[in-house]
Structures are given as C-alpha cells and as structure tokens.
Design a protein around this motif. Structure first.
Motif, mmCIF file in Angstrom:
data_model
loop_
_atom_site.group_PDB
_atom_site.id
_atom_site.type_symbol
_atom_site.label_atom_id
_atom_site.label_comp_id
_atom_site.label_asym_id
_atom_site.label_seq_id
_atom_site.Cartn_x
_atom_site.Cartn_y
_atom_site.Cartn_z
ATOM 1 N N GLU A 182 0.927 -1.211 -0.142
ATOM 2 C CA GLU A 182 -0.150 -0.105 0.006
ATOM 3 C C GLU A 182 0.871 1.300 -0.050
ATOM 4 O OE1 GLU A 182 -3.393 0.531 -0.499
ATOM 5 O OE2 GLU A 182 -3.145 -1.696 -1.021
ATOM 6 N N GLU A 183 1.867 1.145 0.737
ATOM 7 C CA GLU A 183 2.875 2.479 0.897
ATOM 8 C C GLU A 183 3.564 2.586 -0.437
ATOM 9 O OE1 GLU A 183 5.374 3.286 4.624
ATOM 10 O OE2 GLU A 183 4.953 1.126 4.604
ATOM 11 N N TRP A 196 2.148 1.695 -3.408
ATOM 12 C CA TRP A 196 1.177 2.507 -4.487
ATOM 13 C C TRP A 196 0.955 3.994 -4.006
ATOM 14 C CZ3 TRP A 196 1.202 -0.308 -8.174
ATOM 15 C CH2 TRP A 196 1.009 -1.427 -8.505
ATOM 16 N N ASP A 197 0.924 4.273 -2.874
ATOM 17 C CA ASP A 197 1.176 5.740 -2.392
ATOM 18 C C ASP A 197 2.117 6.187 -3.208
ATOM 19 O OD1 ASP A 197 -1.419 5.377 -0.846
ATOM 20 O OD2 ASP A 197 -0.092 5.399 1.123
ATOM 21 N N PHE A 198 3.244 5.672 -2.996
ATOM 22 C CA PHE A 198 4.601 6.326 -3.439
ATOM 23 C C PHE A 198 4.346 6.533 -5.006
ATOM 24 C CE2 PHE A 198 8.529 5.659 -5.798
ATOM 25 C CZ PHE A 198 9.225 6.457 -5.089
ATOM 26 N N GLU A 226 1.565 6.973 -6.625
ATOM 27 C CA GLU A 226 0.670 7.956 -6.947
ATOM 28 C C GLU A 226 1.249 9.445 -6.611
ATOM 29 O OE1 GLU A 226 -2.509 8.082 -8.171
ATOM 30 O OE2 GLU A 226 -2.370 5.881 -8.329
ATOM 31 N N GLN A 227 2.081 9.659 -5.760
ATOM 32 C CA GLN A 227 2.902 10.806 -5.697
ATOM 33 C C GLN A 227 3.833 11.166 -6.529
ATOM 34 O OE1 GLN A 227 5.192 9.936 -1.850
ATOM 35 N NE2 GLN A 227 3.459 10.416 -0.725
ATOM 36 N N THR A 256 11.570 -0.382 -1.897
ATOM 37 C CA THR A 256 10.628 -0.025 -3.105
ATOM 38 C C THR A 256 11.135 -0.609 -4.227
ATOM 39 O OG1 THR A 256 10.478 2.343 -2.199
ATOM 40 C CG2 THR A 256 10.145 2.005 -4.421
ATOM 41 N N ALA A 260 -1.611 1.765 -11.326
ATOM 42 C CA ALA A 260 -1.343 1.816 -9.746
ATOM 43 C C ALA A 260 -1.976 0.773 -9.141
ATOM 44 C CB ALA A 260 -1.590 3.309 -9.644
ATOM 45 N N ARG A 261 -2.829 1.061 -8.277
ATOM 46 C CA ARG A 261 -3.398 -0.002 -7.329
ATOM 47 C C ARG A 261 -3.945 -1.108 -7.842
ATOM 48 N NH1 ARG A 261 -2.777 2.176 -2.370
ATOM 49 N NH2 ARG A 261 -2.624 4.509 -2.154
#
Length: 119
Positions: free
Chosen positions: A4-5, A7-9, A11-12, A45, A89-90
């Motif tokens: 999840e982190e 995918w957040d990365f 997205e950023q 990562t 992404a996710r």
C-alpha cells in the motif's frame, strides 16, 4: 515498505509528473522522491517493484501486450509492464493477473485510450 505504501509512492510520483500518462516522467519523479529517503526505503521500493515485474512475467500478459502494440519484443514487454504499473497503480496487481482486461480495452476503447496504452 508495504504494498500500500508502494502504491501511495507511485501516486505521489504521478501527481508530481507534468504528464501523468508518461511512464518515463513518472519514473523520473519516483527517482527524485526516492533520493530524499534513507537507503532502506529505496531498497524496499525496488524489492516491491521487482516482485511486481516478476509476477507480471506471464505468457498471457505478453500476448496482450503483443495484440495491443502490434508486436512486443522482450524489452518492449518490460516497458509494457512498467507502464502498466505506473498507470494502473493500485489496480496493477489485479490487471497483471487478468490480461483479458487489456485485450478487451484494445478491442473496445477509443483510439485515444489505446494510444495511452501503447509503449
């Protein structure tokens, strides 16, 4: 870092890119973001990205890439999977397992959508 982190990365990095459909630009922004983190974050990562790339190395997905792009070399397949990860992404984890999703998009989407999927 967990998935999840990760995918957040991604997205950023997409949010920072001037063109959120440009996989190379997203990769550049991801590199810039990672440069501000400690080495363990960078390694974790890369580990998740490597696992996603390995999991996506499937004949059925390569077939989908071949149909979508009108051909697909081994290097082209790497680019295809990388773009899939940066764009979906996710949803990539699911999309990597279900190439028929991409095939149906190739057959039914407008030409503008297909062009965004091309490598």
């Amino acid at each position: 870092m967990g998935i999840e982190e990760f995918w957040d990365f991604i997205e950023q990095a997409r949010a920072r890119a001037a063109d959120s459909t440009d996989a190379e630009e997203i990769a550049h922004e991801a590199t810039v973001l990672l440069a501000t983190h400690e080495s363990q974050r960078i390694v974790s990562t890369e580990q998740i990205l490597s696992e996603l790339m390995a999991a996506s190395y499937q004949a059925a997905l390569w077939d989908a890439a071949y149909v979508i792009n009108g051909g697909c070399s081994d290097t082209g397949f790497d680019y295809f999977r990388g773009r899939l990860i940066t764009q979906a992404a996710r949803h990539s984890s699911e999309s990597l397992q279900i190439p028929t999703t991409w095939l149906s998009c190739r057959l039914s989407c407008s030409s503008g959508r297909r062009n965004r999927l091309r490598m």
